[in-house]
Motif scaffolding. Sequence first.
Motif, short mmCIF file in Angstrom:
data_model
loop_
_atom_site.label_atom_id
_atom_site.label_comp_id
_atom_site.label_asym_id
_atom_site.label_seq_id
_atom_site.Cartn_x
_atom_site.Cartn_y
_atom_site.Cartn_z
N GLU A 18 0.87 -1.26 0.06
CA GLU A 18 -0.01 -0.08 -0.15
C GLU A 18 0.89 1.13 -0.03
N THR A 19 0.67 2.03 -0.83
CA THR A 19 1.32 3.52 -1.12
C THR A 19 0.38 4.50 -1.22
N GLY A 20 1.01 5.63 -1.28
CA GLY A 20 0.20 6.96 -1.22
C GLY A 20 0.22 7.72 -0.20
N SER A 21 -0.53 9.07 -0.20
CA SER A 21 -0.21 10.06 1.10
C SER A 21 -1.37 10.82 1.01
N ASP A 22 -1.76 11.53 2.28
CA ASP A 22 -2.77 12.67 2.25
C ASP A 22 -4.20 12.02 1.73
N GLY A 23 -4.52 10.73 2.35
CA GLY A 23 -5.75 10.30 2.05
C GLY A 23 -5.83 9.55 0.83
N ASP A 24 -4.96 9.76 -0.24
CA ASP A 24 -5.13 9.06 -1.33
C ASP A 24 -4.06 7.87 -1.28
N PHE A 25 -4.49 6.74 -1.01
CA PHE A 25 -3.83 5.53 -1.03
C PHE A 25 -4.27 4.54 -2.11
N TYR A 26 -3.42 3.79 -2.28
CA TYR A 26 -3.64 2.80 -3.35
C TYR A 26 -2.77 1.60 -3.31
N GLU A 27 -3.09 0.53 -3.91
CA GLU A 27 -2.24 -0.88 -3.45
C GLU A 27 -1.60 -1.13 -4.97
N MET A 28 -0.27 -1.62 -5.20
CA MET A 28 0.49 -2.05 -6.10
C MET A 28 1.14 -3.33 -5.86
#
Length: 285
Positions: free
Chosen positions: A182-192
């Motif tokens: 899981e990556t992302g920041s500031d409430g915008d997270f997504y999986e790779m």
Amino acid sequence: MNYKKLTAVFMALGIAATCFSGCGLTEGNGGTSASEPTKAAATAAPKPTKAAAQTGSGSQSGNTGNTSSEAEKEITYINGVLTDSDEDSVTIEYGSDGDFNQTTFDISNADIQIGENKKQGGPLAANLNLKIGYYVENGDYIAVSVYGDGSESMTPSWVYNYEMKSVSGNVRYNDDSTMTIETGSDGDFYEMTFDISSAELDIQVDEVIGVSGLRTSLNVDVNYYVKDGVNIATYVYSDGTEYFSPSQLYNMEQRNTQAEEDTQEYEESGDADYIDEEEETSEDY
């Protein structure tokens, strides 16, 4: 009598002529001797010119040959990644920005050193980073030295076609061939999700639990490229410490922040004093 006198006169003239002829031959020989140096000098005169011309021509030819030879054997150095090799040759690829070339070098008489080891023969390993010193002779590239520190890398064209990228995240799932972070920041997270079947895993030992190895909750740094829509990981690093995922940390921070704001608003509203009074009344009672 007159006939005899005439005969005698003619005889005398013949003797005189013979004498003069002999004297003339003697003088002629002397004249011939005098003329011969002129003839020899005339014959000898062109020789120094011809010899000088030959020397000059030979010298010029020699200088041209030496200059050409020196130019051909001037050592040039080039860096590249090995793509192919056999007993007597190596091929490397080099270049940048979409302009890539491959050149084959004759290494039959080259000084070869890979890391701290001297190469005695046989093919070199593919993908080695090499520095080659060479000269050109009759259109052939003759290596005099081949050096590599032992490191390997993808060819420049491969890196260009599959541009290397990097990302950081928290491991949510992994097995022997795949990993999802899981990556992302500031409430915008997504999986790779990554293919890690050929990746180098550099996971440090956790000082608390004393284990290493890829596992969930690790924060990882990933180097990868995209091929046919698949994220191919080449290197995965972690300090070995387990953390909350970015979304969990974000939600916790949001809840804490909201709680602090609610408390502050509550205290500023005056309701706090009312509650304190009720508590005091209750205790007194």
